[in-house]
Design a protein around this motif. Sequence first.
Motif, PDB file in Angstrom:
ATOM      1  N   GLU A  70       0.825  -1.204   0.000  1.00 26.84           N
ATOM      2  CA  GLU A  70       0.000   0.000   0.000  1.00 26.84           C
ATOM      3  C   GLU A  70       0.864   1.260   0.000  1.00 26.84           C
ATOM      4  N   ALA A  71       1.939   1.242   0.774  1.00 30.99           N
ATOM      5  CA  ALA A  71       2.819   2.407   0.840  1.00 30.99           C
ATOM      6  C   ALA A  71       3.507   2.681  -0.496  1.00 30.99           C
ATOM      7  N   LEU A  72       3.780   1.609  -1.249  1.00 29.41           N
ATOM      8  CA  LEU A  72       4.405   1.761  -2.555  1.00 29.41           C
ATOM      9  C   LEU A  72       3.389   2.108  -3.632  1.00 29.41           C
ATOM     10  N   GLY A  73       2.097   1.989  -3.291  1.00 31.52           N
ATOM     11  CA  GLY A  73       1.075   2.136  -4.317  1.00 31.52           C
ATOM     12  C   GLY A  73       1.152   1.000  -5.300  1.00 31.52           C
ATOM     13  N   HIS A  74       1.580  -0.157  -4.805  1.00 32.36           N
ATOM     14  CA  HIS A  74       1.883  -1.316  -5.662  1.00 32.36           C
ATOM     15  C   HIS A  74       1.013  -2.487  -5.235  1.00 32.36           C
ATOM     16  N   MET A  75      -0.254  -2.455  -5.590  1.00 35.71           N
ATOM     17  CA  MET A  75      -1.153  -3.534  -5.211  1.00 35.71           C
ATOM     18  C   MET A  75      -1.118  -4.613  -6.288  1.00 35.71           C
ATOM     19  N   ALA A  76      -0.078  -5.410  -6.246  1.00 38.39           N
ATOM     20  CA  ALA A  76       0.126  -6.447  -7.258  1.00 38.39           C
ATOM     21  C   ALA A  76       0.501  -7.751  -6.563  1.00 38.39           C
ATOM     22  N   ILE A  77       1.070  -8.680  -7.301  1.00 41.49           N
ATOM     23  CA  ILE A  77       1.424  -9.981  -6.743  1.00 41.49           C
ATOM     24  C   ILE A  77       2.729  -9.880  -5.949  1.00 41.49           C
ATOM     25  N   ALA A  78       2.748 -10.499  -4.774  1.00 45.31           N
ATOM     26  CA  ALA A  78       3.962 -10.575  -3.958  1.00 45.31           C
ATOM     27  C   ALA A  78       4.177 -12.026  -3.549  1.00 45.31           C
ATOM     28  N   VAL A  79       5.434 -12.412  -3.459  1.00 45.78           N
ATOM     29  CA  VAL A  79       5.802 -13.739  -2.972  1.00 45.78           C
ATOM     30  C   VAL A  79       6.074 -13.615  -1.487  1.00 45.78           C
ATOM     31  N   CYS A  80       5.335 -14.370  -0.673  1.00 48.97           N
ATOM     32  CA  CYS A  80       5.389 -14.219   0.782  1.00 48.97           C
ATOM     33  C   CYS A  80       5.804 -15.537   1.443  1.00 48.97           C
ATOM     34  N   SER A  81       6.125 -15.445   2.725  1.00 46.88           N
ATOM     35  CA  SER A  81       6.475 -16.634   3.532  1.00 46.88           C
ATOM     36  C   SER A  81       7.533 -17.490   2.854  1.00 46.88           C
ATOM     37  N   ASN A  82       8.572 -16.828   2.335  1.00 48.26           N
ATOM     38  CA  ASN A  82       9.693 -17.531   1.681  1.00 48.26           C
ATOM     39  C   ASN A  82       9.253 -18.405   0.516  1.00 48.26           C
ATOM     40  N   GLY A  83       8.197 -18.008  -0.167  1.00 52.14           N
ATOM     41  CA  GLY A  83       7.745 -18.747  -1.338  1.00 52.14           C
ATOM     42  C   GLY A  83       6.588 -19.681  -1.083  1.00 52.14           C
ATOM     43  N   ALA A  84       6.186 -19.860   0.162  1.00 57.14           N
ATOM     44  CA  ALA A  84       5.089 -20.784   0.453  1.00 57.14           C
ATOM     45  C   ALA A  84       3.762 -20.281  -0.093  1.00 57.14           C
ATOM     46  N   ILE A  85       3.637 -18.973  -0.269  1.00 56.92           N
ATOM     47  CA  ILE A  85       2.391 -18.420  -0.769  1.00 56.92           C
ATOM     48  C   ILE A  85       2.680 -17.170  -1.591  1.00 56.92           C
ATOM     49  N   SER A  86       1.974 -17.012  -2.679  1.00 56.68           N
ATOM     50  CA  SER A  86       2.016 -15.759  -3.427  1.00 56.68           C
ATOM     51  C   SER A  86       0.599 -15.221  -3.491  1.00 56.68           C
ATOM     52  N   TYR A  87       0.513 -13.898  -3.395  1.00 51.39           N
ATOM     53  CA  TYR A  87      -0.799 -13.286  -3.209  1.00 51.39           C
ATOM     54  C   TYR A  87      -0.957 -12.076  -4.112  1.00 51.39           C
ATOM     55  N   ASP A  88      -2.136 -11.958  -4.709  1.00 51.16           N
ATOM     56  CA  ASP A  88      -2.464 -10.843  -5.584  1.00 51.16           C
ATOM     57  C   ASP A  88      -3.292  -9.845  -4.783  1.00 51.16           C
ATOM     58  N   TYR A  89      -2.682  -8.726  -4.402  1.00 50.44           N
ATOM     59  CA  TYR A  89      -3.376  -7.733  -3.580  1.00 50.44           C
ATOM     60  C   TYR A  89      -4.431  -6.967  -4.367  1.00 50.44           C
TER      61      TYR A  89
END
Length: 284
Positions: free
Chosen positions: A51-70
């Motif tokens: 949100e701070a980056l204004g970048h509501m896109a896909i991020a790889v989280c939890s060291n790759g266990a999950i990727s999420y599309d904000y």
Amino acid sequence: MIVSDLDGTLLDSTGGISERTRAAVQAVQKAGHTFVMASARPVRDVRPIAEALGHMAIAVCSNGAISYDYAREAVVNHHPMAQDVAAEVIAVLRRRFPGVRLGCERWPDLLLEPGFDLDPALAGEARRVRSMEEELDGRGLSKLIVQTGGSAHDYYRAVAEALPGRCTVTVSTPAFCEITRTGVTKATTLDLLAVQLELSAEQVVAFGDMPNDLPMLRWAGRSVAMANAHPDVLAAADETTLSNDEDGVARWLEDLLAQPRRTPPERGSTSHRTARLVEERPWT
């Protein structure tokens, strides 16, 4: 595709994002590059940064266990550790490390055993539980986190040696080490994303600072370590930029934008990928 770790890399030592970094990230996206955050943090802790980056896109989280599309508020990929494997791993940890304290990310929740010491800023939504064994319910664990005496930089190798072949063990903070499903790393999940975007590994630049970034840095066509990085990361990366407190990522991106655009490698090229990556990805 430009991929950046967060803590110790894109973020400064206070966990903040400088205006220079924000502007650089937005500029590379405007120039047509895909920007991806890849972090050990869970989805909920990456959200305010997106949100701070204004970048509501896909991020790889939890060291790759999950990727999420904000943007869509949807899970893209999820690779949890199966319940039977998690039970076996926990049993080994109890035997080898008396007094060990465990926590876990079980989508979408954070569970912590009594005595697990976590920064209050990150533990605010945690649910305290009596024991991790009582919480295994068939859903699997995105990430198991392990805390024992001393710095995790000292004991994570001992944890890995106690669990050969059962899982992937790494470290991103002195507070604890992290365990994910066998073969799950930032690199393997980023590779899936790159394929979906019709990009090759040669078309990826990755920034990192800790051992959990090593698979990602080895996979990417170009790898950049922060000046403040762990010695193993400094040794593995193709080049080094300034520290996170000196806007090292932003400065590198500014230099990238100042250069004439080069013709990218042919799409679908896989010359940089190795058999090792395939071996690390048994869950595909």
